[in-house]
Design an enzyme around this catalytic site. Structure first.
Site, PDB file in Angstrom:
ATOM      1  N   HIS A 148       0.799  -1.232   0.000  1.00 59.51           N
ATOM      2  CA  HIS A 148       0.000   0.000   0.000  1.00 59.51           C
ATOM      3  C   HIS A 148       0.828   1.276   0.000  1.00 59.51           C
ATOM      4  CE1 HIS A 148      -3.911   1.969   0.325  1.00 59.51           C
ATOM      5  NE2 HIS A 148      -4.437   0.769   0.183  1.00 59.51           N
TER       6      HIS A 148
ATOM      7  N   HIS B  86      -7.118  -3.024 -10.787  1.00 55.12           N
ATOM      8  CA  HIS B  86      -7.434  -2.612  -9.423  1.00 55.12           C
ATOM      9  C   HIS B  86      -8.942  -2.423  -9.336  1.00 55.12           C
ATOM     10  CE1 HIS B  86      -7.748   0.688  -6.275  1.00 55.12           C
ATOM     11  NE2 HIS B  86      -7.070  -0.240  -5.627  1.00 55.12           N
TER      12      HIS B  86
END
Length: 378
Positions: free
Chosen positions: A191, A292
């Site tokens: 992340h 994504h």
């Protein structure tokens, strides 16, 4: 056929905000799209209203023309909010085009190259191994998932020595491997919270002995040469792209040798037209595409049609969730999403009456604070 109206709905999927867009025409055919909520969420609505004035009266089936016009009328690169708005409009126009032709959108793109779309399950956290096994087994029983994405972080990144963070991540993955079938796949998403590439290399290579599906977005996206260095030093597949916006961004990344797998988001990059440009760039660099998609059922439907037509697909991200406004979402069967050849457009229905009553939910990422009081990355 002409564009006559654009309506926005600030909604939710579980506890995350989502913005849906409906584009209407003078022939009664309407289409739906979804914008990514970068925040501030409410900034999207006036941007969309402004863009509508630029395309009112245009034939909605001229999708490429509309997207080019919105990009070029911006004069300067539109940025995250502008591209998210264009993404939703683009999607809605493809939906209209498919419905007007009586065909699924993927048939307008040259037809499908696969019979069904492989998906993986986004877990996103690092549950204790027994709890993780219970969760993955539940999703396997319900949907047939055999691929999952976890976090590598078992502790606060900033509380203690980095070497302990790395060791605990490796020990965790070793245990996860030992209690799951050997055929199952596990990706790890860092992340973009690691600032130093050296630390990202340590973490990725610590996971390597246990064969991760990929190591995702460990560092910030801005400095492209760091990604080439990172990939050269890693022993695991490197994935990134959710924080990139333009085809040129992906070209720079791949030209620098900075990724094995790219992860554009169809609700971020400007919609399906832009998504396909990025996929072509990836294919030319022998890089797979794993979209994504931590989103809801509408974005998932759009991804199904993209994935159906792109040969270089890896997997599509899928987040199990429920909504009040999509009564017939694509649901995984044996770890795949089946195509719907008899359903025009995106192949899902949107219950507009539910959109009028369901509440928008405000959500913000929690900014980490380091021991010295400075801020970390979310």
């Amino acid at each position: 056929m002409k564009i006559t109206a654009l309506r926005t709905y600030m909604q939710r999927v579980d506890e995350r905000p989502r913005l849906l867009v409906k584009v209407e025409t003078d022939e009664g055919v309407s289409g739906w799209g979804e914008a990514y909520n970068h925040g501030p969420d409410h900034a999207l609505v006036p941007v969309l209203e402004y863009m509508f004035r630029q395309i009112e009266g245009v034939d909605p089936r001229r999708v490429e023309y509309v997207v080019r016009r919105l990009l070029q009328e911006a004069r300067f690169p539109p940025g995250a909010i502008g591209l998210a708005a264009i993404s939703a409009i683009d999607q809605a126009l493809w939906d209209i085009s498919g419905k007007a032709a009586g065909l699924p959108v993927y048939m307008l793109l040259g037809g499908s190259v696969r019979d069904r779309v492989p998906v993986y399950c986004g877990v996103y956290t690092a549950p204790d191994p027994p709890a993780c096994r219970d969760l993955t087994q539940e999703y396997n029983d319900r949907y047939g998932f055999t691929a999952f994405k976890l976090s590598p972080y078992r502790r606060d990144l900033y509380a203690g020595r980095w070497g302990n963070v790395v060791k605990e991540a490796a020990d965790y993955f070793a245990e996860i491997r030992s209690i799951h079938p050997p055929e199952w796949e596990f990706a790890f998403e860092a992340h973009a919270r690691i600032f130093e590439p050296r630390q990202a290399i340590q973490l990725g290579n610590a996971l390597a002995p246990y064969d991760p599906l990929w190591f995702e977005e460990p560092i910030r996206p801005e400095y492209i040469p760091a990604w080439g260095h990172l990939r050269n030093q890693l022993s695991v597949p490197l994935a990134t792209g959710e924080s990139l916006f333009l085809p040129q961004d992906f070209l720079a990344l791949l030209s620098a040798g900075g990724a094995d797998i790219v992860q554009p988001d169809v609700c971020v990059v400007g919609g399906l037209a832009q998504m396909r440009r990025i996929a072509t760039i990836a294919e030319a660099h022998y890089a797979s595409v794993a979209p994504h998609n931590p989103m809801g059922p509408l974005a998932t439907a759009v991804n199904v049609h993209f994935a159906a037509t792109h040969h270089g697909l890896k997997l599509v991200e899928y987040k199990p969730c429920e909504t009040t406004w999509c009564p017939d979402p694509y649901l995984p069967v044996d770890g795949y999403l089946e195509l719907r050849p008899d359903r025009p457009g995106w192949g899902v229905e949107i219950d507009e009456s539910a959109l009028g009553t369901d509440d928008y939910v405000h959500w913000e990422r929690r900014l980490p604070i380091r021991p010295d009081g400075s801020t970390g990355y979310v």
